[in-house]
Design a protein around this motif. Sequence first.
Motif, short mmCIF file in Angstrom:
data_model
loop_
_atom_site.label_atom_id
_atom_site.label_comp_id
_atom_site.label_asym_id
_atom_site.label_seq_id
_atom_site.Cartn_x
_atom_site.Cartn_y
_atom_site.Cartn_z
N GLU A 131 0.89 -1.32 0.03
CA GLU A 131 0.02 -0.02 -0.11
C GLU A 131 0.86 1.19 0.03
OE1 GLU A 131 -2.56 -0.31 3.40
OE2 GLU A 131 -2.52 -2.26 3.31
N LEU A 132 0.63 2.20 -0.80
CA LEU A 132 1.24 3.47 -0.72
C LEU A 132 0.81 4.39 0.51
CD1 LEU A 132 0.33 4.88 -4.30
CD2 LEU A 132 2.56 4.29 -3.40
N ASN A 133 1.92 5.14 1.24
CA ASN A 133 1.46 5.84 2.26
C ASN A 133 1.19 4.97 3.48
OD1 ASN A 133 1.83 8.36 1.17
ND2 ASN A 133 0.04 7.82 0.07
N HIS A 134 1.51 3.76 3.82
CA HIS A 134 1.22 2.96 4.78
C HIS A 134 1.77 3.04 6.21
CE1 HIS A 134 -0.48 -0.87 6.62
NE2 HIS A 134 0.79 -1.13 7.09
N PHE A 135 3.03 3.78 6.10
CA PHE A 135 3.51 4.03 7.30
C PHE A 135 3.83 5.49 7.90
CE2 PHE A 135 5.69 0.41 5.25
CZ PHE A 135 5.38 -0.58 6.04
N ASP A 136 3.65 5.68 9.19
CA ASP A 136 3.55 7.18 9.62
C ASP A 136 4.51 7.24 10.78
OD1 ASP A 136 2.05 5.67 11.57
OD2 ASP A 136 0.11 6.44 10.97
N GLN A 137 4.20 8.14 11.50
CA GLN A 137 5.20 8.51 12.78
C GLN A 137 4.94 7.50 13.86
OE1 GLN A 137 7.85 10.75 12.83
NE2 GLN A 137 8.18 9.85 15.09
N THR A 138 3.73 7.21 14.16
CA THR A 138 3.33 6.06 15.09
C THR A 138 4.01 4.89 14.93
OG1 THR A 138 0.89 6.64 15.34
CG2 THR A 138 1.62 4.61 16.04
N ASP A 139 4.09 4.51 13.59
CA ASP A 139 4.95 3.24 13.19
C ASP A 139 6.65 3.46 13.41
OD1 ASP A 139 3.11 1.31 11.57
OD2 ASP A 139 3.21 3.22 10.51
N ALA A 140 7.01 4.80 13.38
CA ALA A 140 8.52 5.08 13.41
C ALA A 140 8.53 5.14 15.03
CB ALA A 140 8.86 6.62 12.76
N THR A 141 8.08 5.72 15.58
CA THR A 141 8.06 5.83 17.31
C THR A 141 8.06 4.33 17.82
OG1 THR A 141 7.10 7.96 17.33
CG2 THR A 141 7.26 6.83 19.30
N GLU A 142 6.96 3.67 17.44
CA GLU A 142 6.85 2.33 18.28
C GLU A 142 7.93 1.32 17.68
OE1 GLU A 142 4.86 1.97 20.71
OE2 GLU A 142 4.08 3.83 20.46
N LEU A 143 8.37 1.31 16.37
CA LEU A 143 9.33 0.47 16.05
C LEU A 143 10.69 0.80 16.55
CD1 LEU A 143 8.09 -0.08 12.19
CD2 LEU A 143 8.12 -1.82 13.76
N GLU A 144 11.05 2.05 16.72
CA GLU A 144 12.29 2.43 17.24
C GLU A 144 12.32 1.76 18.75
OE1 GLU A 144 12.38 6.58 16.86
OE2 GLU A 144 12.81 6.45 14.83
N LYS A 145 11.28 1.68 19.66
CA LYS A 145 11.12 1.16 20.86
C LYS A 145 11.47 -0.28 20.69
CE LYS A 145 7.41 2.60 22.49
NZ LYS A 145 5.88 3.14 23.50
N ILE A 146 10.89 -0.97 19.75
CA ILE A 146 11.06 -2.47 19.50
C ILE A 146 12.51 -2.64 19.06
CG2 ILE A 146 10.30 -4.25 17.98
CD1 ILE A 146 7.41 -3.28 17.98
N VAL A 147 13.06 -1.94 18.28
CA VAL A 147 14.48 -2.53 17.74
C VAL A 147 15.48 -2.25 19.02
CG1 VAL A 147 14.16 -2.06 15.36
CG2 VAL A 147 15.25 -0.36 16.61
N ALA A 148 15.08 -1.33 19.89
CA ALA A 148 15.82 -1.07 21.02
C ALA A 148 15.72 -2.16 22.08
CB ALA A 148 15.50 0.17 21.75
N LEU A 149 14.85 -3.14 21.76
CA LEU A 149 15.04 -4.52 22.59
C LEU A 149 16.02 -5.35 22.10
CD1 LEU A 149 11.13 -4.91 22.76
CD2 LEU A 149 12.76 -4.16 24.79
N ILE A 150 16.52 -5.40 21.05
CA ILE A 150 17.48 -6.33 20.43
C ILE A 150 18.89 -6.22 21.08
CG2 ILE A 150 18.71 -6.97 18.21
CD1 ILE A 150 16.45 -5.72 16.82
N GLY A 151 19.22 -7.54 21.40
CA GLY A 151 20.45 -7.95 22.11
C GLY A 151 20.73 -7.19 23.60
N GLN A 152 19.47 -6.85 24.12
CA GLN A 152 19.74 -6.26 25.67
C GLN A 152 20.30 -7.55 26.31
OE1 GLN A 152 15.95 -4.62 27.16
NE2 GLN A 152 16.43 -2.85 25.81
N GLY A 153 21.67 -7.13 26.97
CA GLY A 153 22.41 -7.96 27.76
C GLY A 153 23.27 -8.71 26.98
#
Length: 156
Positions: free
Chosen positions: A131-153
């Motif tokens: 889909e065109l225009n599928h992603f927005d600031q909500t996706d950006a903010t939430e996905l940034e939080k999710i990738v921050a979980l990678i490799g903790q520890g």
Amino acid sequence: MTDKKAQRYERIYAQLQELLAKVSDPISHMATIAALLHHKMPGFFWTGFYRHIDGQLLVGPYQGPLACQSLKKDTGVCWAGVNQRQTMVVPNVHEFPGHIACDSRSNSEIVVPCKNPTGEVWAVLDIDSTELNHFDQTDATELEKIVALIGQGATP
């Protein structure tokens, strides 16, 4: 719609916190994140990671159709995310200079850098939608939080 999307991300984040706590391996985390996002978020056509290794972007764990194995240096949305060290939201990939079309069905994209403690980008989360225009600031903010979980520890 954004509130519903944010609530879905909150549930996914909570689930990932529990799942990722069981192991510290970054590759296992990437595989789990890609699978969960791909199957829980509507409109995610290709969901996965490209790892920044020895100056290359090489495909990592992903869900969806066959991926490009390696992305041409300094070309496309993933490299833009690496080089600018920031999340890239692209409403129409066909208008993005140098876009790499691994699958012609992709129309919009978001790329979220995964950074080590010193701020270096060691991978990117790449998600495409048909889909065109599928992603927005909500996706950006939430996905940034999710990738921050990678490799903790762990050390990626």
